[in-house]
Design a protein around this motif. Structure first.
Motif, short mmCIF file in Angstrom:
data_model
loop_
_atom_site.label_atom_id
_atom_site.label_comp_id
_atom_site.label_asym_id
_atom_site.label_seq_id
_atom_site.Cartn_x
_atom_site.Cartn_y
_atom_site.Cartn_z
N SER A 37 1.24 7.63 -1.19
CA SER A 37 2.18 6.57 -1.53
C SER A 37 1.46 5.22 -1.47
CB SER A 37 3.36 6.56 -0.55
OG SER A 37 4.18 5.43 -0.79
N ALA A 38 1.25 4.63 -2.63
CA ALA A 38 0.49 3.37 -2.70
C ALA A 38 1.24 2.23 -2.01
CB ALA A 38 0.20 3.03 -4.16
N TRP A 39 2.53 2.12 -2.25
CA TRP A 39 3.25 0.97 -1.66
C TRP A 39 3.39 1.10 -0.15
CZ3 TRP A 39 8.23 0.71 0.70
CH2 TRP A 39 8.96 1.89 0.68
N LEU A 40 3.62 2.32 0.34
CA LEU A 40 3.72 2.48 1.80
C LEU A 40 2.36 2.28 2.46
CD1 LEU A 40 6.23 5.46 2.11
CD2 LEU A 40 6.54 3.15 3.04
N SER A 41 1.29 2.70 1.76
CA SER A 41 -0.05 2.49 2.30
C SER A 41 -0.36 1.00 2.37
CB SER A 41 -1.09 3.22 1.44
OG SER A 41 -0.86 4.61 1.48
N ALA A 42 0.01 0.27 1.31
CA ALA A 42 -0.25 -1.18 1.30
C ALA A 42 0.58 -1.87 2.38
CB ALA A 42 0.07 -1.75 -0.08
N LEU A 43 1.83 -1.46 2.49
CA LEU A 43 2.74 -2.09 3.46
C LEU A 43 2.28 -1.88 4.90
CD1 LEU A 43 5.73 -3.41 3.39
CD2 LEU A 43 6.46 -1.14 4.16
N GLU A 278 13.50 2.28 -2.65
CA GLU A 278 12.08 1.93 -2.80
C GLU A 278 11.22 3.14 -3.14
OE1 GLU A 278 11.43 -0.43 0.74
OE2 GLU A 278 11.87 -2.26 -0.37
N ASN A 282 9.24 2.88 -6.49
CA ASN A 282 7.79 2.71 -6.34
C ASN A 282 7.00 4.00 -6.49
OD1 ASN A 282 7.89 -0.09 -5.73
ND2 ASN A 282 8.51 0.39 -3.64
N ASP A 283 7.52 5.07 -5.92
CA ASP A 283 6.76 6.33 -5.93
C ASP A 283 7.21 7.28 -7.03
OD1 ASP A 283 4.87 6.13 -3.79
OD2 ASP A 283 6.56 6.17 -2.40
N VAL A 299 8.86 1.97 7.62
CA VAL A 299 8.92 0.58 7.14
C VAL A 299 9.29 -0.34 8.32
CG1 VAL A 299 10.19 -1.03 5.66
CG2 VAL A 299 9.45 1.19 4.75
#
Ligand code: F0G
Length: 354
Positions: A37-43, A278, A282-283, A299
């Motif tokens: 998961s790109a957004w969770l990794s970034a977050l 999300e 996002n995913d 999160v």
């Protein structure tokens, strides 16, 4: 050469309570995707993967345990199985029971399971009983029926269910080459957190993994008995799958939390629905509300600063979004697409492309 996935019993036979005499009742469950998961990794500034259990044959993780429980019930000659359910266990029990030629009996809390989940039990020919009470009442009745009548209990109190469910932890280690640092998941009746912990411990004991994750479980704020250390007499949450006030595997879940140095915390319905949205946006993963509770918890931990960066995190998303279309349609507002005449100009105009 192509090798097809054979279902969790065949893939992990030596680690499951089956013998050569056990008839294998399978829908080739398990082998589910582990999706970065790109957004969770970034977050979180961690490496976050989602274990997508909605990809199982009946749309939730329950199939892993059900293949083992139903196979074992068939082995001892059971003609009927019984379960209490908030919807996913009953869908899975019904599918596997009819495949084995057995009658599925399901007890559900009246008016509290979603239409698609009820439909699953119906299409498989389940004997469905709506109980005027909570899931917790249904479970009490299911246990009593199994004690007093010739029906086998296939709730997660049945150790065969937990044995099957632990295979999800095996798959994660097999795929990552190690256990994650943190494993996050929703908690309802508390069987799944227990089963994952069993799986991780087993692989560590056998030297297949050299580490074990911290187990992070999340309950819905209105149904958080483990968090408050007291049963909740009137549990309420939009996440109907985890609307449970007195979980059967309570003690085992607390042990998993404490032995792993983890936590069990609560997330609000608002946080759950935001996480669901999300994940979808996002995913590209549509999960049911209960399934988003783990993501909501992750999160929240990221914004509270309780998750150190640089870790490998796996979050189980437990069931498919199509299990509860009503909540999604309501929460997302305008579900009605714009109506246009069947012309390209009209389509281009309404889309702002012209
Ligand atoms: N997520 C989903 C989609 C579920 O259906 C459940 C439980 C959970 C999470 C929680 O897992 O109970 O092992 O802690 N559903 C059960 C049922 C209660 O009847 O389908 P748990």
């Amino acid at each position: 050469m192509a090798r097809l996935w054979r279902g969790v019993i065949q893939e992990y036979r030596a680690r499951l309570p089956v013998t050569d005499r056990t008839p294998v009742v399978t829908l080739c469950e398990g082998g589910t995707p582990l999706v970065p998961s790109a957004w969770l990794s970034a977050l979180t500034r961690c490496s976050v993967h989602l274990k997508v259990e909605g990809s199982n044959p009946t749309g939730s993780f329950k199939d892993r345990g059900m293949t083992v429980a139903i196979s074992k019930a068939l082995e001892v000659g059971a003609k009927a199985v019984v379960c209490a359910s908030t919807g996913n266990t009953s869908a899975s029990a019904a599918a596997y029971a009819v495949r084995a030629g057995m009658t599925p009996i399901v007890l559900v809390p009246h008016g509290k399971i979603t239409g698609p989940k009820l439909a699953q039990a119906v299409v498989h020919g389940g004997r469905i009983v709506a109980v005027d009470g909570l899931f917790d009442d249904c479970l009490r009745l299911a246990r009593a029926l199994a004690d007093g009548y010739p029906v086998a209990l296939v709730n997660s109190l049945n150790p065969d269910r937990l044995a099957g469910q632990k295979t999800a932890a095996f798959e994660i280690v097999d795929q990552l080459g190690a256990a994650p640092d943190v494993h996050v998941l929703p908690v309802g009746n508390a069987g799944n957190i227990t089963a994952y912990w069993m799986g991780y411990q087993e692989y560590a004991a056998d030297g297949i993994a050299h580490n074990r994750p911290r187990m992070w479980g999340f309950q819905a704020a209105g149904a958080a008995p483990i968090v408050h250390d007291a049963p909740v007499p009137h549990p309420e949450t939009v996440a109907s799958a985890i609307r449970i006030g007195n979980p059967a595997s309570w003690r085992l879940a607390v042990a998993a939390r404490d032995e792993s140095g983890g936590l069990i915390d609560a997330v609000t319905d608002e946080q759950i629905l935001r996480a669901q949205r999300e994940l979808s946006g996002n995913d590209g993963l549509f999960v049911e509300p209960a399934s988003a509770a783990g993501v909501a918890g992750l999160v929240a931990a990221a914004s509270a600063g309780t998750l150190e960066p640089g870790q490998v995190v796996v979050v189980t998303v437990t069931g498919h979004g199509l299990k509860d279309v009503e909540t999604a349609s309501t929460a997302y507002g305008a579900a009605q697409p714009e109506l246009i005449p069947a012309t390209v100009t009209a389509a281009a105009a309404v889309l702002g492309l012209a």
